[in-house]
Motif scaffolding. Structure first.
Motif, short mmCIF file in Angstrom:
data_model
loop_
_atom_site.label_atom_id
_atom_site.label_comp_id
_atom_site.label_asym_id
_atom_site.label_seq_id
_atom_site.Cartn_x
_atom_site.Cartn_y
_atom_site.Cartn_z
N TYR A 36 -16.45 7.56 -63.27
CA TYR A 36 -16.43 6.69 -62.10
C TYR A 36 -15.77 7.36 -60.91
CZ TYR A 36 -18.49 2.60 -64.21
OH TYR A 36 -19.38 1.74 -64.78
N LEU A 38 -15.75 10.47 -60.24
CA LEU A 38 -16.74 11.43 -59.72
C LEU A 38 -17.82 10.70 -58.92
CD1 LEU A 38 -16.82 14.46 -60.05
CD2 LEU A 38 -18.48 14.17 -61.88
N LEU A 39 -18.33 9.60 -59.49
CA LEU A 39 -19.39 8.83 -58.82
C LEU A 39 -18.91 8.32 -57.47
CD1 LEU A 39 -20.82 6.76 -61.82
CD2 LEU A 39 -22.11 8.40 -60.45
N ILE A 40 -17.67 7.83 -57.43
CA ILE A 40 -17.14 7.26 -56.19
C ILE A 40 -16.87 8.36 -55.17
CG2 ILE A 40 -15.15 6.06 -55.18
CD1 ILE A 40 -15.07 4.42 -57.84
N ILE A 42 -18.35 11.24 -54.84
CA ILE A 42 -19.61 11.68 -54.25
C ILE A 42 -20.17 10.61 -53.32
CG2 ILE A 42 -21.98 12.36 -54.78
CD1 ILE A 42 -20.88 13.65 -57.33
N GLY A 43 -20.01 9.35 -53.72
CA GLY A 43 -20.44 8.25 -52.86
C GLY A 43 -19.76 8.31 -51.50
N PHE A 46 -21.25 10.57 -49.00
CA PHE A 46 -22.43 10.06 -48.32
C PHE A 46 -22.11 8.92 -47.35
CE2 PHE A 46 -24.48 12.13 -51.97
CZ PHE A 46 -25.42 12.89 -51.30
N ILE A 47 -21.01 8.19 -47.63
CA ILE A 47 -20.68 7.02 -46.82
C ILE A 47 -19.80 7.40 -45.63
CG2 ILE A 47 -19.33 4.88 -46.83
CD1 ILE A 47 -21.94 4.47 -48.12
N TRP A 48 -18.91 8.38 -45.87
CA TRP A 48 -17.91 8.71 -44.87
C TRP A 48 -18.49 9.03 -43.49
CZ3 TRP A 48 -16.53 13.78 -42.95
CH2 TRP A 48 -15.44 13.73 -42.08
N PRO A 49 -19.56 9.87 -43.40
CA PRO A 49 -20.11 10.13 -42.06
C PRO A 49 -20.56 8.86 -41.35
CG PRO A 49 -20.95 11.73 -43.61
CD PRO A 49 -20.23 10.70 -44.42
N PHE A 50 -21.13 7.91 -42.10
CA PHE A 50 -21.55 6.65 -41.48
C PHE A 50 -20.33 5.87 -40.98
CE2 PHE A 50 -25.28 7.30 -44.31
CZ PHE A 50 -26.26 7.30 -43.34
N TRP A 52 -17.51 7.13 -40.03
CA TRP A 52 -17.04 7.82 -38.82
C TRP A 52 -17.88 7.41 -37.62
CZ3 TRP A 52 -13.40 10.24 -36.32
CH2 TRP A 52 -13.71 11.09 -35.26
N VAL A 274 -29.86 2.77 -36.54
CA VAL A 274 -29.75 2.91 -37.99
C VAL A 274 -29.73 1.54 -38.69
CG1 VAL A 274 -28.11 3.53 -39.80
CG2 VAL A 274 -28.68 5.18 -38.03
N LEU A 278 -31.44 0.10 -42.29
CA LEU A 278 -30.54 -0.12 -43.43
C LEU A 278 -30.67 -1.54 -43.96
CD1 LEU A 278 -27.25 1.83 -42.65
CD2 LEU A 278 -29.29 2.54 -43.90
N TYR A 281 -33.73 -1.51 -45.94
CA TYR A 281 -33.46 -0.77 -47.17
C TYR A 281 -32.72 -1.64 -48.18
CZ TYR A 281 -31.46 2.75 -50.29
OH TYR A 281 -31.09 3.46 -51.39
N PHE B 113 -24.75 3.11 -57.24
CA PHE B 113 -24.41 4.47 -56.80
C PHE B 113 -25.66 5.24 -56.38
CE2 PHE B 113 -20.58 3.51 -59.29
CZ PHE B 113 -19.63 3.85 -58.35
N VAL B 116 -26.62 4.28 -52.96
CA VAL B 116 -25.74 4.88 -51.95
C VAL B 116 -26.14 6.33 -51.69
CG1 VAL B 116 -23.38 5.64 -51.51
CG2 VAL B 116 -23.80 3.34 -52.38
N TYR B 117 -26.42 7.09 -52.75
CA TYR B 117 -26.78 8.50 -52.58
C TYR B 117 -28.11 8.63 -51.84
CZ TYR B 117 -23.29 8.98 -56.31
OH TYR B 117 -22.16 8.89 -57.07
N MET B 131 -24.97 12.12 -35.43
CA MET B 131 -23.76 11.86 -36.18
C MET B 131 -23.08 13.17 -36.57
SD MET B 131 -23.84 9.38 -39.45
CE MET B 131 -24.31 10.49 -40.75
N LEU B 135 -19.56 15.01 -35.84
CA LEU B 135 -18.66 15.38 -36.94
C LEU B 135 -18.29 16.86 -36.88
CD1 LEU B 135 -20.45 13.45 -39.79
CD2 LEU B 135 -18.00 13.34 -39.46
N TRP B 175 -27.62 17.42 -47.05
CA TRP B 175 -26.95 16.12 -47.14
C TRP B 175 -27.95 14.98 -47.00
CZ3 TRP B 175 -26.36 11.90 -43.85
CH2 TRP B 175 -25.34 10.99 -44.18
#
Lengths: 299, 302
Positions: A36, A38-40, A42-43, A46-50, A52, A274, A278, A281, B113, B116-117, B131, B135, B175
């Motif tokens: 978990y 590891l999964l978080i 990596i998640g 992918f989330i952090w740039p959004f 920011w 975006v 989303l 999605y 998950f 999210v990916y 973006m 960054l 990415w």
């Protein structure tokens, strides 16, 4: 089995019957925990740039260029969004994108399902040769056909018209035809025979049997076509000239041209482009992730 | 199978029933004649002329092709595309496979998950590019800030230096596309029958051995497919370049696809741009054919 100390799920509870096995269970728990983490982690990548982007979009202009970085706005400045909408008709861009993406999807689903039905279920001279030629066109790079298509659109007066973007989708596509044909091949012929005995003609069979049965495949193709059209940049850049005809992607690059370094406004504009996709999605994500497995788009 | 239920019309080569089939594929055939195969033929015709903006073209034979080859920008653009491909394709393949192996675990919440990916895949390339431009901003961007505070490194001018601009674009592309590669590999992994693992485990194989001698060979068709589509797509990269660098600094990120765009739609050298497009088409075709030839040696079909 139980005597040698195995675990047996019993409803939600676990029966643990030996100390040696308890140690194994703890090891498993640690392994799961590690998974978990590891999964978080990596998640977050992918989330952090959004995050920011969202945070930047709510900053005051004085909070954008600071050393060290101010990670969050002191007071969320929602006016940034109002300012973006005042400076550029993003509402119009959204409507244009929606129109183009919807018509493109309708065109692709309609013509690709018809031709997939023809290629998989009807017999006519040259069928397989035509299908092979169609498949081989998948290798043609978009750039190689763009100039002639531009000239065609110029001839028929569609430059700077949204129709230049969606019209070609009403003339089929190799990828969509291939995908739906693969799916139609799996429909049992007994169903067709039964329908024919009940007096259905071929079009009835297409409409009443093949279309309803292939809803998942149509949905998967639909979401991919919609997304591709919504996010397309090259097409709008080539075919559109005036700002009132812009779609979101080209509208955003136009905005970038005017506000080169006003990152709080640029990020607010990016958020506006975006968020709609989303939201879509969020409701259709199973057709993306599960759809690929289901329809076997993997060679 | 489908053919069996439709009786063949004997004697008459074209029955009404057979003609019906053409009605269904008519839009597709028109599209083929106008927008794909027809357009390619037309583009080849244009590439043999000196078509400028919307003036009247004159036939000049293979001159455009000769001019492309001797154009001093050409070798750099080809090298740029090759550089991008070499940076993007292996990273996409390896990281995509690793991510898929992780996302293939059947733990609670795994579909969340995966979604999210996959998020960057559905996001527009323009928004993602903007973006990341922010960054990667060398002075005020968070990436250089983190590099400085955590590792004490003065980060480079990611998109403003000729050495870093192309790798940065490749990083952003990986990415954005990784979720798609992951899903393709997930589909492949789910086709591997569970009994094979069982058998391997009974033989005493560890998880790395299982991965190397069972998963990897059975996954080669998917790896092959991902390889082909990622090479083709890496030669067509446009959005990232258009938004992040416009081919700069000093042409260091002008890829073949972007160069075609510049020639055709900024400078309106339509004939010349068509010739470059055919050179690109040729390169993609050669690569794909080589892949098909070589696949027999390493792709394992069940």
């Amino acid at each position: 089995l139980r005597a040698t100390g195995q675990v047996r799920p019993l409803g939600k509870r676990l029966i643990v019957s030996s100390p040696r096995f308890r140690a194994k269970l703890i090891r498993q728990l640690i392994a799961t925990l590690f998974q978990y983490i590891l999964l978080i982690a990596i998640g977050l990548l992918f989330i952090w740039p959004f995050a920011w982007m969202a945070s930047s979009s709510l900053k005051a202009s004085s909070e954008v260029f600071t050393i060290p970085i101010q990670w969050l706005p002191s007071v969320p400045k929602w006016e940034n969004y109002a300012e973006v909408l005042r400076e550029m008709p993003f509402g119009r861009f959204i409507l244009n994108s929606l129109l183009v993406a919807t018509l493109t999807t309708v065109g692709q689903l309609g013509t690709c399902s018809l031709s997939a039905y023809g290629f998989s279920r009807l017999r006519f001279p040259g069928r397989d040769v035509i299908f092979m030629v169609l498949l081989s066109t998948m290798m043609i790079p978009y750039e190689a056909t763009l100039i002639p298509i531009y000239l065609i659109m110029f001839k028929i007066g569609l430059i700077d018209k949204l129709a230049a973007l969606w019209l070609p989708s009403f003339f089929g596509g190799a990828f969509g035809t291939f995908l739906l044909r693969q799916f139609f091949m799996t429909v049992p012929t007994d169903l067709e025979d039964a329908a024919r005995i009940d007096g259905c003609n071929r079009f009835d069979i297409y409409r009443r049997i093949f279309l309803p049965l292939s809803k998942p495949a149509l949905a998967t193709l639909g979401v991919f076509v919609f997304m591709g059209s919504w996010n397309d940049l090259l097409g709008p850049v080539v075919f559109l000239n005036h700002i009132q005809n812009f779609t979101l992607s080209i509208g955003l690059t136009a905005f970038q041209g005017y506000y080169v370094t006003e990152w709080h406004l640029l990020m607010a504009a990016s958020m506006i482009s975006v968020v709609p996709i989303l939201v879509i999605y969020a409701f259709t994500q199973r057709y993306f992730v599960e759809g690929i497995t289901l329809t076997g788009i993997k060679g | 199978m489908a053919d069996a239920v439709i009786p063949r019309a004997k004697g008459r080569p074209f029955s009404l029933q057979q003609l019906e089939g053409y009605v269904y594929i008519l839009p597709t055939i028109l599209g083929l004649l106008i927008f794909s195969a027809g357009a390619v033929a037309m583009a080849f015709g244009i590439s043999l002329t000196n078509y400028e903006s919307l003036g009247s073209p004159k036939f000049i034979g293979l001159n455009n092709y000769l001019n492309v080859i001797v154009d001093p920008v050409f070798p750099q653009v080809v090298l740029n595309s090759a550089y991008y491909t070499v940076a993007y394709v292996p990273a996409n393949l390896v990281l995509g496979l690793l991510l898929a192996s992780l996302a293939n675990r059947s733990v609670r919440g795994i579909t969340f998950f995966r979604s999210v990916y996959f998020l960057p895949v559905v996001t527009s390339g323009v928004a993602v590019s903007l973006m990341f431009t922010w960054l990667f901003n060398s002075q005020f961007g968070p990436i250089n800030e983190i590099l400085y505070t955590v590792l004490g490194i003065q980060g480079p001018g990611w998109l403003t230096s000729t050495e870093w601009a192309m790798p940065t674009i490749a990083i952003v592309a990986v990415w954005k596309g990784l979720g798609y590669t992951m899903v393709l590999f997930l589909a492949g992994l789910q086709d591997v029958p569970g009994e094979v693992y069982e058998a391997g485990r009974i033989d005493g194989a560890g998880s790395f051995a299982l991965f190397r001698s069972i998963t990897l060979p059975l996954l080669t068709p998917t790896i092959f497919f991902v390889l082909i589509i990622s090479i083709i797509s890496s030669f067509q990269v446009f959005d990232f370049v258009f938004v992040m660098t416009q081919g700069g600094p000093a042409n260091s990120t002008t890829t073949l696809a972007y160069w075609i765009y510049e020639n055709a739609f900024q400078w309106f050298h339509l004939g010349y741009a068509s010739a470059i497009a055919f050179v690109l088409f040729g390169i993609v075709l050669v690569f794909t054919l080589i892949q098909w030839r070589v696949q027999r040696r390493w792709v394992f079909y069940q």
